[in-house]
Design an enzyme around this catalytic site. Structure first.
Site, PDB file in Angstrom:
ATOM      1  N   ARG A 298      42.456  25.077  40.460  1.00 24.59           N
ATOM      2  CA  ARG A 298      41.172  26.294  40.675  1.00 24.59           C
ATOM      3  C   ARG A 298      40.159  25.223  40.507  1.00 24.59           C
ATOM      4  O   ARG A 298      39.818  24.293  39.331  1.00 24.59           O
ATOM      5  CB  ARG A 298      41.283  27.136  39.230  1.00 24.59           C
ATOM      6  CG  ARG A 298      39.652  27.961  39.164  1.00 24.59           C
ATOM      7  CD  ARG A 298      40.496  29.479  38.647  1.00 24.59           C
ATOM      8  NE  ARG A 298      41.113  30.096  39.003  1.00 24.59           N
ATOM      9  CZ  ARG A 298      41.684  31.178  38.530  1.00 24.59           C
ATOM     10  NH1 ARG A 298      40.810  32.091  37.406  1.00 24.59           N
ATOM     11  NH2 ARG A 298      42.599  32.321  38.511  1.00 24.59           N
TER      12      ARG A 298
ATOM     13  N   GLU B 286      32.781  21.012  39.013  1.00 20.67           N
ATOM     14  CA  GLU B 286      33.759  21.203  39.988  1.00 20.67           C
ATOM     15  C   GLU B 286      33.998  20.081  40.044  1.00 20.67           C
ATOM     16  O   GLU B 286      33.606  18.549  39.208  1.00 20.67           O
ATOM     17  CB  GLU B 286      32.380  21.372  41.195  1.00 20.67           C
ATOM     18  CG  GLU B 286      31.749  22.784  41.190  1.00 20.67           C
ATOM     19  CD  GLU B 286      31.216  21.731  42.566  1.00 20.67           C
ATOM     20  OE1 GLU B 286      30.792  23.611  43.189  1.00 20.67           O
ATOM     21  OE2 GLU B 286      30.231  22.583  43.070  1.00 20.67           O
ATOM     22  N   ASN B 287      34.942  19.581  40.708  1.00 20.63           N
ATOM     23  CA  ASN B 287      35.371  17.803  40.963  1.00 20.63           C
ATOM     24  C   ASN B 287      36.153  17.921  39.997  1.00 20.63           C
ATOM     25  O   ASN B 287      36.809  16.492  39.868  1.00 20.63           O
ATOM     26  CB  ASN B 287      35.193  17.300  41.559  1.00 20.63           C
ATOM     27  CG  ASN B 287      34.277  18.348  43.072  1.00 20.63           C
ATOM     28  OD1 ASN B 287      35.490  18.398  43.826  1.00 20.63           O
ATOM     29  ND2 ASN B 287      33.195  17.980  43.005  1.00 20.63           N
ATOM     30  N   ARG B 288      36.833  18.275  38.481  1.00 23.35           N
ATOM     31  CA  ARG B 288      37.103  17.739  37.663  1.00 23.35           C
ATOM     32  C   ARG B 288      36.128  16.724  36.680  1.00 23.35           C
ATOM     33  O   ARG B 288      36.707  15.985  35.498  1.00 23.35           O
ATOM     34  CB  ARG B 288      38.296  17.183  37.385  1.00 23.35           C
ATOM     35  CG  ARG B 288      39.782  17.942  37.772  1.00 23.35           C
ATOM     36  CD  ARG B 288      40.024  18.764  36.863  1.00 23.35           C
ATOM     37  NE  ARG B 288      40.621  20.584  37.800  1.00 23.35           N
ATOM     38  CZ  ARG B 288      40.932  21.050  37.689  1.00 23.35           C
ATOM     39  NH1 ARG B 288      39.954  21.422  39.020  1.00 23.35           N
ATOM     40  NH2 ARG B 288      41.701  22.054  37.727  1.00 23.35           N
ATOM     41  N   LEU B 289      34.549  17.009  36.876  1.00 24.31           N
ATOM     42  CA  LEU B 289      33.968  16.465  36.539  1.00 24.31           C
ATOM     43  C   LEU B 289      32.929  17.453  35.642  1.00 24.31           C
ATOM     44  O   LEU B 289      32.078  17.460  35.171  1.00 24.31           O
ATOM     45  CB  LEU B 289      32.814  15.849  37.876  1.00 24.31           C
ATOM     46  CG  LEU B 289      33.264  14.639  38.663  1.00 24.31           C
ATOM     47  CD1 LEU B 289      32.560  14.242  39.381  1.00 24.31           C
ATOM     48  CD2 LEU B 289      34.082  13.729  37.426  1.00 24.31           C
TER      49      LEU B 289
END
Length: 222
Positions: free
Chosen positions: A16, A198-201
């Protein structure tokens, strides 16, 4: 198709995307409790999360063996975060041997977590009694009926103990505060605020207690 024929779920494929907006150092108030109050209010009144005061309490005994369970936060202020339990429970036994504790508030629908690391100390009996009086009558009886964390023969044993107490202390009659039951206040040494991005950052901002009583804010890599 039966449940036996269903394709097994693959946890690695569950993904997600989290939110674009994040948490900046300039957003933070002076203390972690003030920031917690802000996020807690949003979790309760804006996101309408189910039991936003539910937290995972992790302890370890003298041998370093960890255990975790979900407990409800009952109050918080600049002195710490308070929960109540049976002092004969496993968590209380761990804290008697090792007072270091971690609290985790998993606000998944908001892609947020708060992680508190600190030292737990028992609340005073007056404070415990004041809170106990606010509990529903059934919960007061439950504190007496349950020898928390002990092995019992079955559900009937628990229900029988409760029924006997309900007969002894009917609705409207004052229930004494159990001597083996009370609170712990976790004085924070560090508090991390985790905002999914977002983008696991992700944004991870952590307050760390300074020797002068103030707080230092650190940004952690996700």
């Amino acid at each position: 198709m039966t449940d036996r024929d269903a394709v097994p779920l693959d946890p690695a494929a569950m993904r997600r995307q989290y939110r674009a907006e994040g948490l900046a150092e300039t957003d933070l108030p002076a203390t972690p409790v003030a920031q917690f109050a802000r996020w807690f209010g949003q979790a309760a009144t804006e996101a309408h999360l189910f039991e936003p005061n539910a937290m995972v309490v992790s302890t370890a005994n003298a041998e370093g063996r960890p255990s975790s369970r979900t407990v409800l936060l009952k109050s918080f202020d600049e002195q710490g975060f308070v929960f109540y339990t049976n002092y004969a429970s496993r968590k209380a036994g761990d804290l008697a041997e090792n007072p270091y504790v971690s609290l985790l508030f998993p606000w998944h629908p908001m892609a947020r977590q708060v992680i508190v690391s600190g030292i737990a100390r028992r609340t005073g009996r007056d404070e415990t009694a004041a809170y106990f009086r606010t509990r529903p009558h059934g919960s007061q009886l439950g504190a007496w009926a349950s020898a928390q964390s002990s092995v019992i023969s079955g559900r009937t044993e628990l229900d029988t103990a409760y029924a006997e107490l309900a007969a002894r202390y009917p609705e409207g009659e004052k229930v004494p505060v159990p001597p083996h039951w009370g609170g712990f206040r976790v004085a924070p040494q560090s508090v991390e605020f985790w905002q999914g991005r977002e983008n696991r950052l992700h944004d991870r901002l952590r307050y760390v207690a300074r020797a002068d009583g103030g707080w230092q804010v650190e940004r952690l890599s996700p």
